[in-house]
Design an enzyme around this catalytic site. Structure first.
Site, mmCIF file in Angstrom:
data_model
loop_
_atom_site.group_PDB
_atom_site.id
_atom_site.type_symbol
_atom_site.label_atom_id
_atom_site.label_comp_id
_atom_site.label_asym_id
_atom_site.label_seq_id
_atom_site.Cartn_x
_atom_site.Cartn_y
_atom_site.Cartn_z
ATOM 1 N N HIS A 84 -56.854 35.903 7.431
ATOM 2 C CA HIS A 84 -55.635 36.406 6.120
ATOM 3 C C HIS A 84 -55.125 37.996 5.327
ATOM 4 O O HIS A 84 -54.878 37.979 5.159
ATOM 5 C CB HIS A 84 -55.823 35.533 5.076
ATOM 6 C CG HIS A 84 -55.377 35.141 4.125
ATOM 7 N ND1 HIS A 84 -53.388 35.012 3.853
ATOM 8 C CD2 HIS A 84 -55.605 35.160 2.648
ATOM 9 C CE1 HIS A 84 -52.496 35.062 2.814
ATOM 10 N NE2 HIS A 84 -54.648 34.985 1.596
ATOM 11 N N HIS A 110 -46.721 16.287 -9.827
ATOM 12 C CA HIS A 110 -45.956 17.809 -8.544
ATOM 13 C C HIS A 110 -43.946 16.183 -8.258
ATOM 14 O O HIS A 110 -43.503 16.572 -8.319
ATOM 15 C CB HIS A 110 -46.621 17.937 -7.864
ATOM 16 C CG HIS A 110 -46.811 18.320 -6.237
ATOM 17 N ND1 HIS A 110 -46.708 17.733 -5.590
ATOM 18 C CD2 HIS A 110 -45.422 19.635 -6.803
ATOM 19 C CE1 HIS A 110 -46.191 19.228 -4.369
ATOM 20 N NE2 HIS A 110 -44.971 19.561 -5.239
ATOM 21 N N HIS A 150 -45.662 21.901 4.423
ATOM 22 C CA HIS A 150 -45.514 21.748 3.026
ATOM 23 C C HIS A 150 -45.486 22.504 2.085
ATOM 24 O O HIS A 150 -43.948 23.284 1.772
ATOM 25 C CB HIS A 150 -46.256 20.599 1.878
ATOM 26 C CG HIS A 150 -46.006 19.918 0.893
ATOM 27 N ND1 HIS A 150 -44.779 19.022 1.735
ATOM 28 C CD2 HIS A 150 -46.342 18.997 -0.202
ATOM 29 C CE1 HIS A 150 -44.045 17.865 0.039
ATOM 30 N NE2 HIS A 150 -45.421 19.140 -0.427
ATOM 31 N N GLU A 181 -50.822 15.054 -9.485
ATOM 32 C CA GLU A 181 -49.849 14.713 -8.244
ATOM 33 C C GLU A 181 -48.316 14.238 -8.905
ATOM 34 O O GLU A 181 -47.343 14.682 -7.787
ATOM 35 C CB GLU A 181 -50.708 13.808 -6.836
ATOM 36 C CG GLU A 181 -50.287 13.007 -6.631
ATOM 37 C CD GLU A 181 -50.219 14.630 -5.361
ATOM 38 O OE1 GLU A 181 -49.293 13.711 -4.223
ATOM 39 O OE2 GLU A 181 -50.032 15.879 -5.063
ATOM 40 N N HIS A 221 -50.973 33.329 -7.858
ATOM 41 C CA HIS A 221 -51.277 34.530 -6.329
ATOM 42 C C HIS A 221 -49.740 33.441 -5.799
ATOM 43 O O HIS A 221 -48.745 34.794 -4.317
ATOM 44 C CB HIS A 221 -52.165 34.464 -5.625
ATOM 45 C CG HIS A 221 -52.255 34.942 -4.374
ATOM 46 N ND1 HIS A 221 -51.990 36.811 -4.457
ATOM 47 C CD2 HIS A 221 -52.468 34.912 -2.876
ATOM 48 C CE1 HIS A 221 -52.384 37.233 -3.506
ATOM 49 N NE2 HIS A 221 -53.124 35.850 -2.421
#
Length: 335
Positions: free
Chosen positions: A247, A76, A137, A73, A308
């Site tokens: 999806h 990032h 986000h 975290e 992906h």
């Protein structure tokens, strides 16, 4: 702004890196690796010493320190913070050089987006991974990347070939492609943020009887019931199946539409540039489909799942390139 093209390219690469790190953080369940924001257990890095860990766990008894998740975290956050500073610098330089005729509104929009992204980052933690915030986000990261790339195209004065002037009529179809791909990326974010990525492990859509499980009202409820945390999801099996199935269906629609667009442009284009751009987009599209199938067949391996996300971003950039170059522009045009 042309003199700052290397800065823009560096920022663009960093934005793609932040998207990669965001996906990695999300997929390793590290979104709450630090229970506060912008620091981590009140520190600017991760608690390391035994004394720091004890103090951290006393301050946040509901969240024991897991160093590997906390580092995921914080790394990032470090990269995202650096990206924000670079975008701020791009805006300042654009403002200083505004009389040279370069685009100013794009850097201004980017600055606004990145400030809102910081707020979303904070809300992701304070609202305990509420799905709409996590998805927002993700989309904000993609939007930041796309705006940076569009600015790069404009200051580079990329133009379509006059030989392909007849292809300008396909510009609305390319815009539709951007919308379709954007919606599919949002569906992917909704699937991930609701922990629905593994509920369907059969192709092409889901297991037998999936149609009887479809329920849309709760599956796509943007403001969920208040909970202490949304980590690991709160929806039932039927809702997760619905999200995942939509999806998958969205992926099929996206594939067929973009494949049609790429093939149409390739066979109708007169210039080698447009033919190459169409081939590149088609190739990226096939890679993305292969990654999606691999996620199903191999039960969401981390590297494939991160790829992906990254390839989806690259596919969007390829589509933006085609959309931007479909209509020829004069030498001095910025729009």
């Amino acid at each position: 702004m042309n003199n700052n093209k290397p800065l823009l390219i560096l920022t663009l690469i960093l934005a793609l890196g932040v998207i990669s790190l965001g996906a990695y953080t999300r997929l390793t369940d590290a979104g709450l690796g630090c229970p506060d924001w912008p620091g981590c257990y009140g520190l600017i890095d991760v608690p390391k010493t035994q004394e720091q860990i004890i103090k951290a766990e006393m301050a946040f008894p509901e969240r024991p320190v897991e160093p590997h998740k906390a580092w995921n975290e914080m790394i990032h956050r470090y990269f995202a913070g650096t990206l924000g500073l670079l975008i701020g610098l791009i805006f300042i330089l654009s403002f200083k050089n505004r009389e040279q005729g370069g685009p100013l509104y794009l850097p201004l929009i980017m600055l606004g987006v990145v400030i809102f992204q910081a707020a979303l980052g904070a809300w992701t933690v304070t609202l305990k991974l509420m799905p709409i915030i996590v998805m927002g986000h993700l989309l904000g990261g993609f939007l930041t990347l796309c705006l940076l790339y569009l600015l790069l195209l404009r200051i580079s004065k990329v133009r379509g070939s006059s030989n392909d002037a007849a292809l300008a009529k396909y510009t609305p179809f390319a815009f539709i492609g951007i919308v379709i791909l954007g919606l599919q990326i949002a569906l992917g974010g909704w699937t991930s943020s609701n922990y629905a990525a593994l509920v369907c492990q059969e192709l092409p859509v889901c297991h037998d009887g999936w149609m009887e499980q479809l329920t849309f009202s709760e599956s796509f409820q943007l403001i969920p019931p208040e909970r202490e945390t949304y980590e690991f999801g709160y929806l039932g099996a039927a809702e997760r199946v619905t999200i995942h199935a939509m999806h998958r269906i969205g992926a099929m629609i996206t594939f067929f539409y973009l494949a049609w667009l790429a093939l149409t442009l390739f066979f109708k284009a007169q210039s080698a540039t447009m033919k190459k751009a169409s081939l590149i987009m088609g190739g990226i599209l096939l890679i993305q489909v292969a990654l999606g199938v691999s996620n199903v067949v191999f039960s969401l391996p981390l590297a494939v799942a991160v790829a992906h996300n990254v390839v989806a971003a690259i596919l969007m950039l390829a589509l933006i390139t085609i959309t931007y170059t479909l209509k020829p522009r004069p030498e001095n045009a910025y729009v």
